[in-house]
Enzyme design. Structure first.
Site, PDB file in Angstrom:
ATOM      1  N   CYS A 128       0.854  -1.183   0.000  1.00  0.00           N
ATOM      2  CA  CYS A 128       0.000   0.000   0.000  1.00  0.00           C
ATOM      3  C   CYS A 128       0.892   1.235   0.000  1.00  0.00           C
ATOM      4  O   CYS A 128       1.891   1.285   0.731  1.00  0.00           O
ATOM      5  CB  CYS A 128      -0.894   0.002   1.243  1.00  0.00           C
ATOM      6  N   HIS A 176      -9.115  -3.286  -2.944  1.00  0.00           N
ATOM      7  CA  HIS A 176      -8.101  -2.622  -2.111  1.00  0.00           C
ATOM      8  C   HIS A 176      -8.405  -1.113  -2.032  1.00  0.00           C
ATOM      9  O   HIS A 176      -8.386  -0.531  -0.944  1.00  0.00           O
ATOM     10  CB  HIS A 176      -6.696  -2.866  -2.706  1.00  0.00           C
ATOM     11  N   GLU A 177      -8.709  -0.506  -3.187  1.00  0.00           N
ATOM     12  CA  GLU A 177      -9.016   0.945  -3.205  1.00  0.00           C
ATOM     13  C   GLU A 177     -10.356   1.222  -2.533  1.00  0.00           C
ATOM     14  O   GLU A 177     -10.495   2.196  -1.802  1.00  0.00           O
ATOM     15  CB  GLU A 177      -9.036   1.458  -4.652  1.00  0.00           C
ATOM     16  N   HIS A 180     -10.158   1.626   1.068  1.00  0.00           N
ATOM     17  CA  HIS A 180      -9.652   2.927   1.515  1.00  0.00           C
ATOM     18  C   HIS A 180     -10.801   3.901   1.765  1.00  0.00           C
ATOM     19  O   HIS A 180     -10.735   4.745   2.655  1.00  0.00           O
ATOM     20  CB  HIS A 180      -8.682   3.549   0.482  1.00  0.00           C
TER      21      HIS A 180
HETATM   22  O1  K2U Z   1      -3.921   1.855  -2.692  1.00  0.00           O
HETATM   23  C1  K2U Z   1      -2.702   1.810  -2.783  1.00  0.00           C
HETATM   24  O2  K2U Z   1      -1.952   2.025  -1.831  1.00  0.00           O
HETATM   25  C2  K2U Z   1      -2.095   1.409  -4.072  1.00  0.00           C
HETATM   26  C3  K2U Z   1      -1.570   0.020  -4.017  1.00  0.00           C
HETATM   27  C4  K2U Z   1      -2.618  -0.808  -4.714  1.00  0.00           C
HETATM   28  C5  K2U Z   1      -2.559  -2.285  -4.563  1.00  0.00           C
HETATM   29  C6  K2U Z   1      -3.686  -3.013  -4.919  1.00  0.00           C
HETATM   30  C7  K2U Z   1      -3.720  -4.383  -4.807  1.00  0.00           C
HETATM   31  C8  K2U Z   1      -2.633  -5.061  -4.330  1.00  0.00           C
HETATM   32  C9  K2U Z   1      -1.491  -4.364  -3.974  1.00  0.00           C
HETATM   33  C10 K2U Z   1      -1.464  -2.961  -4.077  1.00  0.00           C
HETATM   34  C11 K2U Z   1      -0.192   0.125  -4.687  1.00  0.00           C
HETATM   35  O3  K2U Z   1      -0.306  -0.167  -6.030  1.00  0.00           O
HETATM   36  S1  K2U Z   1       1.059  -0.799  -3.891  1.00  0.00           S
HETATM   37  C12 K2U Z   1       2.391  -0.827  -4.981  1.00  0.00           C
HETATM   38  C13 K2U Z   1       2.252  -1.789  -6.120  1.00  0.00           C
HETATM   39  C14 K2U Z   1       2.773  -1.443  -7.341  1.00  0.00           C
HETATM   40  C15 K2U Z   1       2.676  -2.314  -8.413  1.00  0.00           C
HETATM   41  C16 K2U Z   1       2.060  -3.553  -8.263  1.00  0.00           C
HETATM   42  C17 K2U Z   1       1.515  -3.900  -7.041  1.00  0.00           C
HETATM   43  C18 K2U Z   1       1.615  -3.015  -5.959  1.00  0.00           C
HETATM   44 NI    NI Z   2      -3.545   1.153  -0.458  1.00  0.00          NI
END
Ligand code: K2U
Ligand code: NI
Length: 212
Positions: A128, A176-177, A180
């Site tokens: 995240c 995931h979003e 939030h």
């Molecule tokens: O919401 C966030 O913090 C963005 C996350 C989203 C995420 C969704 C599902 C699973 C893992 C993370 C960021 O993308 S975390 C960084 C990242 C970058 C590339 C691929 C996966 C995660």
């Molecule tokens: Ni996140």
């Protein structure tokens, strides 16, 4: 259009900016990240469109290695407004799916209206942008979801109401979003007793090697 005082401050700071930096993303020690977000106005206010643009541009910038290097960005496949201090129900997704198709969604006021019983997860666990540490463990999410959303299209500057059907990796990112917007973080969903527990109805996302 109701913004609380702090959001006005955040909003003013953001509007003056022409790009988001990683330092603009609030971390999980900030109380805002545990707040519930409010629906965005329909039609969107100019401020809300600007915020959406900043978020979407952050994701696009994070795919450009030169910009990542120059501004020390942390790459992301999703970003939600509460992560930049704006407690509005808006988030962006910019990610490849398992088939290798590239998707960009700017989502406003999403509502999950149905989902599979079956679940799915990333074998690597989740990260995240608001969590600087690595939290090990599996996050089991619905494998398929149907969500009523408004999508903002920056090309046509149109806001369309539609139903999104997502599965696998894109469904994981969406959820995931979506979390939030309800003040939930991925590690809230990791099994405390056994972080690597796998329920029998949950199967991992398989990323096929890019066929030549
Ligand atoms: O919401 C966030 O913090 C963005 C996350 C989203 C995420 C969704 C599902 C699973 C893992 C993370 C960021 O993308 S975390 C960084 C990242 C970058 C590339 C691929 C996966 C995660
Ligand atoms: Ni996140």
């Amino acid at each position: 259009i109701c913004y609380n005082k702090q959001e006005v401050i955040f909003m003013n700071d953001l509007i003056k900016k022409d790009m988001l930096l990683y330092s603009d993303i609030i971390k999980d020690d900030h109380p805002d990240l545990r707040q519930k977000s409010l629906p965005a106005n329909i039609p969107l206010s100019n401020e809300e469109i600007n915020v959406l643009k900043l978020m979407n541009d952050y994701l696009w910038n994070s795919y450009d290695n030169e910009i990542v290097e120059k501004y020390k960005l942390r790459p992301g496949v999703g970003l939600a407004a509460p992560q930049i201090g704006i407690l509005k129900k808006m988030f962006c997704i910019l990610a490849y799916d398992e088939k290798g198709d590239f998707h960009n969604y700017c989502i406003i006021n999403p509502k999950i209206i149905s989902h599979s019983e079956e679940k799915t997860y990333l074998e690597t666990g989740e990260g995240c942008l608001s969590v600087d540490k690595t939290v090990n463990g599996l996050v089991h999410r619905y494998r398929r979801i149907k969500a009523s959303v408004y999508l903002y299209d920056f090309e046509t500057q149109e806001l369309i109401s539609t139903v999104l059907k997502l599965e696998g990796y894109l469904a994981i990112i969406f959820q995931h979003e979506y979390d939030h917007l309800y003040g939930k973080l991925f590690y809230d969903r990791i099994n405390k007793e056994n972080p690597f527990f796998i329920p029998e109805n949950s199967h991992p996302v398989i990323f096929s090697p890019q066929d030549e």
